[in-house]
Design a protein around this motif. Sequence first.
Motif: not given
Length: 194
Positions: A136-141, A143-151, A167-171
């Motif tokens: 649950l990606n509340t207020e893009d919390y 986002h840095p984790l998803m970027a790390l996994i991409e790296t 699976t990422v959900v925004e709300d």
Amino acid sequence: MTAIRSVCVYCGSSLGESNVYTAQAQILGQRLAENGIRLIYGGGRIGLMGVVADAVMKGGGEVVGIIPNHLHDWEVGHTGLTELHVVDSMHTRKRMMVEMSDAFIALPGGLGTLDEFFEIITWRQLKLHDKPVLVLNTEDYWHPLMALIETVIERGFARRTATTLYTVVEDAEAVIAALLAEPPPEHAARTSKI
């Protein structure tokens, strides 16, 4: 997919710096209760953990807390739950949470939440379970984790399929639909090896 009867929620023992985290945790708890989905969580009464648990209980749902005795002794255990299991270690707590849950959701949290999230997706990668994992990606919390996994993927330390482990959900309003949209398990869980 098999019915989701119990969901394990990983989240902070703090509230964080935004009221939106609390609001989303309350909504998630309400939706779990409305859909008859039992909450499995770390057993705390403080932070987002307590918010989710209280919202499920207020909505008439069931809540099972699993807390190690050293945290229970610090008086952070929630005493108003359907069930509270006081266990001997963090390892026992995590194993029980996995065994009792049909899916997992990571809300904003700290180092413990990161530990639990990475462990549960690693176990899914190793085919120790094939249960849905939501972020649950509340207020893009996250986002840095998803970027790390991409790296990690880009640098050759994981395959692109690593992003299919969650699976990422925004709300919080989208969580139930996301759980229902998950594909059926491809293999039987081997929780005895966890």
